[in-house]
Each structure stands twice: as C-alpha cells, then as structure tokens.
Write a protein that holds these residues in place. Sequence first.
Motif, PDB file in Angstrom:
ATOM      1  N   PRO A   1      67.401 -85.619  29.216  1.00  0.00           N
ATOM      2  CA  PRO A   1      68.544 -85.987  28.354  1.00  0.00           C
ATOM      3  C   PRO A   1      68.916 -85.107  27.073  1.00  0.00           C
ATOM      4  O   PRO A   1      67.742 -84.573  26.474  1.00  0.00           O
ATOM      5  CB  PRO A   1      68.269 -87.430  27.691  1.00  0.00           C
ATOM      6  N   ASP A   2      69.898 -84.917  26.798  1.00  0.00           N
ATOM      7  CA  ASP A   2      70.529 -83.928  25.452  1.00  0.00           C
ATOM      8  C   ASP A   2      70.213 -82.353  25.811  1.00  0.00           C
ATOM      9  O   ASP A   2      70.437 -81.529  25.077  1.00  0.00           O
ATOM     10  CB  ASP A   2      69.404 -84.111  24.340  1.00  0.00           C
ATOM     11  N   ALA A   3      69.704 -82.030  27.051  1.00  0.00           N
ATOM     12  CA  ALA A   3      69.642 -80.372  27.361  1.00  0.00           C
ATOM     13  C   ALA A   3      71.109 -79.974  27.354  1.00  0.00           C
ATOM     14  O   ALA A   3      71.467 -78.791  27.210  1.00  0.00           O
ATOM     15  CB  ALA A   3      68.902 -80.348  28.681  1.00  0.00           C
ATOM     16  N   GLY A   4      72.331 -80.990  27.705  1.00  0.00           N
ATOM     17  CA  GLY A   4      73.592 -80.268  27.644  1.00  0.00           C
ATOM     18  C   GLY A   4      73.936 -80.579  28.921  1.00  0.00           C
ATOM     19  O   GLY A   4      75.154 -79.907  29.224  1.00  0.00           O
ATOM     20  N   LYS A   5      73.836 -81.565  29.883  1.00  0.00           N
ATOM     21  CA  LYS A   5      74.384 -81.859  31.006  1.00  0.00           C
ATOM     22  C   LYS A   5      75.953 -82.095  31.030  1.00  0.00           C
ATOM     23  O   LYS A   5      76.671 -81.721  31.754  1.00  0.00           O
ATOM     24  CB  LYS A   5      73.474 -82.781  31.996  1.00  0.00           C
ATOM     25  N   THR A   6      75.961 -83.081  30.271  1.00  0.00           N
ATOM     26  CA  THR A   6      77.437 -83.416  30.000  1.00  0.00           C
ATOM     27  C   THR A   6      78.293 -82.436  29.515  1.00  0.00           C
ATOM     28  O   THR A   6      79.390 -82.205  30.011  1.00  0.00           O
ATOM     29  CB  THR A   6      77.464 -84.686  28.798  1.00  0.00           C
ATOM     30  N   THR A   7      77.872 -81.664  28.509  1.00  0.00           N
ATOM     31  CA  THR A   7      78.867 -80.514  28.039  1.00  0.00           C
ATOM     32  C   THR A   7      78.934 -79.618  29.261  1.00  0.00           C
ATOM     33  O   THR A   7      80.121 -79.119  29.447  1.00  0.00           O
ATOM     34  CB  THR A   7      78.109 -79.743  27.075  1.00  0.00           C
ATOM     35  N   LEU A   8      78.000 -79.170  29.953  1.00  0.00           N
ATOM     36  CA  LEU A   8      78.039 -78.420  30.924  1.00  0.00           C
ATOM     37  C   LEU A   8      78.907 -78.902  31.998  1.00  0.00           C
ATOM     38  O   LEU A   8      79.811 -78.032  32.628  1.00  0.00           O
ATOM     39  CB  LEU A   8      76.742 -77.936  31.625  1.00  0.00           C
TER      40      LEU A   8
ATOM     41  N   ALA B   1      85.844 -89.678  26.088  1.00  0.00           N
ATOM     42  CA  ALA B   1      84.976 -89.658  27.424  1.00  0.00           C
ATOM     43  C   ALA B   1      83.590 -90.128  26.485  1.00  0.00           C
ATOM     44  O   ALA B   1      82.976 -91.110  27.359  1.00  0.00           O
ATOM     45  CB  ALA B   1      84.876 -88.612  28.010  1.00  0.00           C
ATOM     46  N   ARG B   2      83.395 -89.742  25.571  1.00  0.00           N
ATOM     47  CA  ARG B   2      81.961 -89.853  25.038  1.00  0.00           C
ATOM     48  C   ARG B   2      82.070 -91.451  24.799  1.00  0.00           C
ATOM     49  O   ARG B   2      81.059 -92.291  25.017  1.00  0.00           O
ATOM     50  CB  ARG B   2      81.687 -89.463  23.886  1.00  0.00           C
ATOM     51  N   ARG B   3      83.009 -92.054  23.943  1.00  0.00           N
ATOM     52  CA  ARG B   3      83.079 -93.446  23.762  1.00  0.00           C
ATOM     53  C   ARG B   3      82.954 -94.256  24.847  1.00  0.00           C
ATOM     54  O   ARG B   3      82.469 -95.063  25.129  1.00  0.00           O
ATOM     55  CB  ARG B   3      84.410 -93.701  22.850  1.00  0.00           C
TER      56      ARG B   3
ATOM     57  N   GLY C   1      72.764 -69.104  28.780  1.00  0.00           N
ATOM     58  CA  GLY C   1      74.260 -69.574  28.236  1.00  0.00           C
ATOM     59  C   GLY C   1      74.067 -70.490  27.487  1.00  0.00           C
ATOM     60  O   GLY C   1      73.320 -71.171  26.769  1.00  0.00           O
ATOM     61  N   SER C   2      75.416 -70.759  26.839  1.00  0.00           N
ATOM     62  CA  SER C   2      75.715 -72.154  26.097  1.00  0.00           C
ATOM     63  C   SER C   2      76.758 -72.708  26.522  1.00  0.00           C
ATOM     64  O   SER C   2      78.003 -72.179  26.508  1.00  0.00           O
ATOM     65  CB  SER C   2      76.273 -71.395  24.626  1.00  0.00           C
ATOM     66  N   ALA C   3      76.653 -73.989  26.886  1.00  0.00           N
ATOM     67  CA  ALA C   3      77.734 -74.737  27.437  1.00  0.00           C
ATOM     68  C   ALA C   3      78.631 -75.195  26.342  1.00  0.00           C
ATOM     69  O   ALA C   3      79.796 -75.240  26.728  1.00  0.00           O
ATOM     70  CB  ALA C   3      77.133 -76.102  28.154  1.00  0.00           C
TER      71      ALA C   3
ATOM     72  N   VAL D   1      71.602 -71.031  24.020  1.00  0.00           N
ATOM     73  CA  VAL D   1      70.930 -69.904  23.355  1.00  0.00           C
ATOM     74  C   VAL D   1      71.712 -69.213  22.102  1.00  0.00           C
ATOM     75  O   VAL D   1      71.213 -68.573  21.506  1.00  0.00           O
ATOM     76  CB  VAL D   1      71.012 -68.747  24.566  1.00  0.00           C
ATOM     77  N   ASP D   2      72.726 -70.293  21.773  1.00  0.00           N
ATOM     78  CA  ASP D   2      73.340 -70.034  20.428  1.00  0.00           C
ATOM     79  C   ASP D   2      72.465 -70.672  19.429  1.00  0.00           C
ATOM     80  O   ASP D   2      72.846 -70.328  18.238  1.00  0.00           O
ATOM     81  CB  ASP D   2      74.605 -70.587  20.323  1.00  0.00           C
ATOM     82  N   ARG D   3      71.518 -71.333  19.813  1.00  0.00           N
ATOM     83  CA  ARG D   3      70.602 -71.920  18.782  1.00  0.00           C
ATOM     84  C   ARG D   3      69.346 -71.320  18.536  1.00  0.00           C
ATOM     85  O   ARG D   3      68.873 -70.749  19.482  1.00  0.00           O
ATOM     86  CB  ARG D   3      70.577 -73.475  18.940  1.00  0.00           C
TER      87      ARG D   3
HETATM   88  P1  G4P Z   1      73.248 -84.560  28.093  1.00  0.00           P
HETATM   89  O1  G4P Z   1      74.210 -84.816  28.728  1.00  0.00           O
HETATM   90  O2  G4P Z   1      72.312 -83.555  28.904  1.00  0.00           O
HETATM   91  O3  G4P Z   1      72.267 -85.476  27.424  1.00  0.00           O
HETATM   92  O4  G4P Z   1      73.456 -83.666  26.565  1.00  0.00           O
HETATM   93  P2  G4P Z   1      75.126 -83.337  25.966  1.00  0.00           P
HETATM   94  O5  G4P Z   1      75.965 -82.429  26.866  1.00  0.00           O
HETATM   95  O6  G4P Z   1      75.435 -84.731  25.467  1.00  0.00           O
HETATM   96  O7  G4P Z   1      74.489 -82.426  24.732  1.00  0.00           O
HETATM   97  C1  G4P Z   1      73.378 -83.069  23.947  1.00  0.00           C
HETATM   98  C2  G4P Z   1      73.770 -82.388  22.455  1.00  0.00           C
HETATM   99  O8  G4P Z   1      73.673 -80.845  22.789  1.00  0.00           O
HETATM  100  C3  G4P Z   1      75.259 -82.522  22.017  1.00  0.00           C
HETATM  101  O9  G4P Z   1      75.171 -82.618  20.641  1.00  0.00           O
HETATM  102  C4  G4P Z   1      75.875 -81.144  22.434  1.00  0.00           C
HETATM  103  O10 G4P Z   1      77.060 -80.750  21.585  1.00  0.00           O
HETATM  104  C5  G4P Z   1      75.005 -80.065  22.276  1.00  0.00           C
HETATM  105  N1  G4P Z   1      75.046 -78.948  23.127  1.00  0.00           N
HETATM  106  C6  G4P Z   1      75.219 -78.923  24.385  1.00  0.00           C
HETATM  107  N2  G4P Z   1      75.293 -77.687  25.000  1.00  0.00           N
HETATM  108  C7  G4P Z   1      75.038 -76.907  23.639  1.00  0.00           C
HETATM  109  C8  G4P Z   1      75.165 -75.405  23.428  1.00  0.00           C
HETATM  110  O11 G4P Z   1      75.175 -74.501  24.212  1.00  0.00           O
HETATM  111  N3  G4P Z   1      74.735 -74.992  22.125  1.00  0.00           N
HETATM  112  C9  G4P Z   1      74.617 -75.906  21.104  1.00  0.00           C
HETATM  113  N4  G4P Z   1      74.330 -75.606  19.985  1.00  0.00           N
HETATM  114  N5  G4P Z   1      74.557 -77.265  21.424  1.00  0.00           N
HETATM  115  C10 G4P Z   1      74.779 -77.558  22.666  1.00  0.00           C
HETATM  116  P3  G4P Z   1      75.407 -83.712  19.866  1.00  0.00           P
HETATM  117  O12 G4P Z   1      75.169 -83.473  18.281  1.00  0.00           O
HETATM  118  O13 G4P Z   1      74.364 -84.818  20.293  1.00  0.00           O
HETATM  119  O14 G4P Z   1      76.860 -84.533  20.246  1.00  0.00           O
HETATM  120  P4  G4P Z   1      78.103 -84.217  19.689  1.00  0.00           P
HETATM  121  O15 G4P Z   1      78.218 -84.340  18.548  1.00  0.00           O
HETATM  122  O16 G4P Z   1      78.310 -82.632  19.733  1.00  0.00           O
HETATM  123  O17 G4P Z   1      79.101 -84.569  20.706  1.00  0.00           O
END
Ligand code: G4P
Length: 514
Positions: free
Chosen positions: A17-24, A47-49, A243-245, A143-145
């Motif tokens: 969780p939080d690795a960025g699956k939803t964003t990707l 969608a989030r809501r 990459g950076s989703a 990787v942008d972080r």
């Molecule tokens: P999940 O489905 O795996 O749980 O992860 P999700 O995509 O919800 O992403 C978790 C958090 O990481 C989100 O931030 C999202 O914006 C951020 N994130 C995803 N991909 C990247 C990336 O490539 N770079 C950076 N810097 N952040 C990324 P959040 O603050 O929890 O939510 P939100 O406020 O952005 O919606």
Amino acid sequence: MSNPGNSRRTFAIISHPDAGKTTLTEKLLLQGGAIHLAGEVKARGQARRARSDWMKIEQQRGISVTSSVMTFEKEYDGETITFNLLDTPGHEDFSEDTYRTLTAVDSAVMVIDAAKGIEPQTRKLFEVCRLRSVPIITFINKVDREGRPGFELLDEVAEMLALDVSPQGWPIGMGGQFEGILDFASGEASRPEGPSKEFLGKRDADPAIPEEWTEEIELAQIGYPEFDLEAYRNGDLTPVYFGSALKNFGVTELIDAIAKHAPPPRPQPAGEEQIAPSHDEVTGFIFKVQANMDPNHRDRIAFMRQVSGTFKRGMKLTPSGLGKPIAIHSPILFFAQDREIADTAEAGDIIGIPNHGTLRVGDTLSEKDKVRFTGLPNFAPEILRRVQLKDPTKTKQLRKALDDLSEEGVIQVFYPELGAQHIVGVVGQLQLEVLISRLSAEYKVEAGLEAAPFATARWIKGEGQALADFENFNRANLAKDRDGDLVFMAKSPWDVNYQEEKNPELTFSATKER
Ligand code: G4P
C-alpha cells in the motif's frame, strides 16, 4: 493474427500500500485512452472519494472488498494489444482475494517505492507469483522523491527475490536532484517537468548527458545481466524500469514492455493435461465471486478467466459444480469506469457472470464439460479465531453461513476434532470484519471472535501407521476443513517445523487445491 488470444496481456499490479499502484493504474488507463486527460484531476478526486466511500460501505454492509478488472487497448504497428489489468485491493490487508487474483493472470508488475524498497507483504505476493511461475516486471516508482540509490534498490530486489535484475533504464539524479530518466533502448532521456523536451541524448550526442552521471549509467548498463526474454518468462529474471507514476515518467516504457515481453495467455493446468488458448472449445475458471454488488438484488458476479476458445454472448457453458449447462446471456466486460455487456471474449479475457450462487470459486466452465482446471489453492491462514455464538440456538445457521462463506473464499473454516467451537482462519484481518458483518447482515447470526491458541494451519497428507500415530498424539490440534480434509492446527511456525521433522512420512502443506 491467427490466435486472437495472443493479443491479450492479462496482468496484475502487486505492491505494498502507498507504493503508487492507484496512481500507476490511472496513468496506464490514460495511456490506453480508457480515461481522458480532461477532468483527470477531478476524476481522481472523485475516484478517491468513491473508493474510500465504497470501502466504508463495503465494510458496513460486510461485503467483500472489490478487486476489479480494467481493460484498455493500445496500437502497436497496426496491431491492437488488449490489456486486462486485474486490480487487487489497495488496503493494508492482503486477503486471499489478492492471492487468487494472481491465479488468473499471466504476468505481474511489481511496484516498489524507491524510498522504501521491498516490504514484507510485497515479498509474500512475489512468492505467490513464483509459486505459479508468473513472470514479473519491476517498476521502481517515485524516483522524483528523495530515495535510495538505484544500485542499492537493484541489489535488494536481486537478493530478496533471488533472481536476476536487468535495468532497462536509469534515473538521472534520483531524489532531490532528479533530472529525468534515461531509456537504455532508445538511449534517450527525458525530464518530467517543464516543456517535455528530450534533453539528453546518447552520451556523445548533443546535448549530452551531464558527465557526473555517465559513469553510473555505464555501470548500470554493463554491471547487470542483459534482458533475456526466456529468463524473464521463466521467472528467473525481472526487467527493471524506473519512473514516477505521479509525473507520468517511465509509464510508456512500462506499458510497451508489457506489450512486447509479457506473455500472451498461457495454457492452464487441468489435471495431467494443459489446456492451451487454441483448445477447440470455450473453457475458463472462476477465480473470484463478488456477492451483493447490488444490495437491492442478492446478485453475485462470478469472475471467469477465459482459458480457451471464442466466447459468444448467449453461449451455454457447464459449470463443473453444477453438471448442467447454463446460458450466459449477460456477460460483463469491465472498462475503466464502465461495464459493458460482452458480445465476444477471447482467451485471456475476464468476464463477469451474474448468477445467484450457482458459480463458485474454483469452478471450471466449459462447453463440453470434460475439462477440470486445477491449481486454485487455498492458502494457510495466518490468523485463527474461535467463533463465539451469541445465541446458542443458532448453531445450524452458523454452520451453514461458515460453509457458504468459506465456499466463497471469504474465510476458511475448521471443525476441531475435540470441542465444539468452530475455528475460522484468514490471511488478512479485514476478512474477519467482513465475516462478522456478513454473518449478521445476511444470515442474522450474531457472533463474536475470540483468540484461538493456534497461529497457523497445515494440511496433512499421509497414510498407514505414521498417520495414525500422528493423529493419536495430536488429537487436540487436529481439525477437518470444509471438505473433511485433515488439518494440523499449529501453535507456532516452530511447531510446524518440529512436527515436520518428527514426521518425515507425512506432508505438511501450506496450500491446498480447491
Ligand atoms: P497505492 O494505490 O499503492 O496505495 O498508492 P497511491 O497511488 O494511492 O499513491 C500513494 C501516494 O504516493 C499518493 O500520495 C500519491 O500521490 C503518491 N505517489 C504515487 N506515485 C508517485 C510518484 O511517482 N512520485 C511521488 N512523489 N509521489 C507519488 P498521497 O499524498 O497519499 O495522496 P494524494 O494526496 O497525492 O492523492
């Protein structure tokens, strides 16, 4: 293309969780044109809501947590590749749903947070992929972080997962100084923000890669094995993309890699046989049943992974659990936000079949009723609880409910050889909450859970005196599962090891075929 199944890529994304699956997922759907850029941000907010609301409702009503299917397409040299992305729940808990979803895919994308590396749950999912020889493409996200150095991450993947890693690109100035990503195949790099110009060429091109990065890139290119399709498909090697989703970087490379390298629908085991996509009838298996999707009707949707043939709407298929054919009039195909009635479907596709309980997880569907798919496992539970009935007159209802819910895969149920209290086992905590609320909502059985003195369970196989002795010694730790198979309830993993060593003639299995 002669076999339309070959244009299917059926895959799942596994991650912590939080690795960025939803964003990707969202970026993949965007690329596939399944959702549109305009209103993306808004849609995302909604969608989030929607997602969190949905989960709340799910928990209140106690219905199982969604893991949906999303289909999108992309053209490659005039050929359309159809991607079927099977989503797995994104909450903290990994339930059996997640594992079973992996039985229905041909490959997986493992998303890793660059700052965090591989976390234990991701590793567990990886092991399930391994067990089923599902090949994996790795995407190191964010990787942008500020993150860990690329080499460190690669070495961690290689070591923890015991496989070769083959980087297909490299982040330039990862973390705070992130500049962009170099794609090894094209030798071009691009940057995430500002005008999206390609600002880096091959090393000697103009403009060139800043010198401070060239050495690192060279090391990355020569220091690891080259991509090898066969090794990848055997599950011995994972190509790695950085990459950076969030910033939509590296996503095109990832999707192209899935199109190019990920396997098309593969044959599925059916006992001694393997059923290939080219098999001359429609076959498939149910890997998930979702009940009460529409609370107004007690409907259930069974998700069928099609294994072979060309399905046509209205076709009659025989479910293995039923023995007589059913006509499938309203099969559902799933798109990003929509569902559609499917007129046709091919091997590799997932169709939803509305039904009233006739279809169960593990069922095979086929035209001729001769095939039986094997290999849909139950996983040893990691949380075991005793069920406490608040109203003792409801034992019958409880047993029925537990049998039903274990059939559906919500929980596993164990009936101890000694004592009357039923034990339920789950892989993730959330399943317990789902159990209690469904017992109440659907079966009008009020129940609670209390600690059971067991930590895990193993299915026992053996015969003769060895088995009889084991049974005599361990009566207090034995139970039968729903099918009447013998299960050893262990107090600790140590207990399992101890018994395994003490009873070499018996097998202690952490999974069981459904
Ligand atoms: P999940 O489905 O795996 O749980 O992860 P999700 O995509 O919800 O992403 C978790 C958090 O990481 C989100 O931030 C999202 O914006 C951020 N994130 C995803 N991909 C990247 C990336 O490539 N770079 C950076 N810097 N952040 C990324 P959040 O603050 O929890 O939510 P939100 O406020 O952005 O919606």
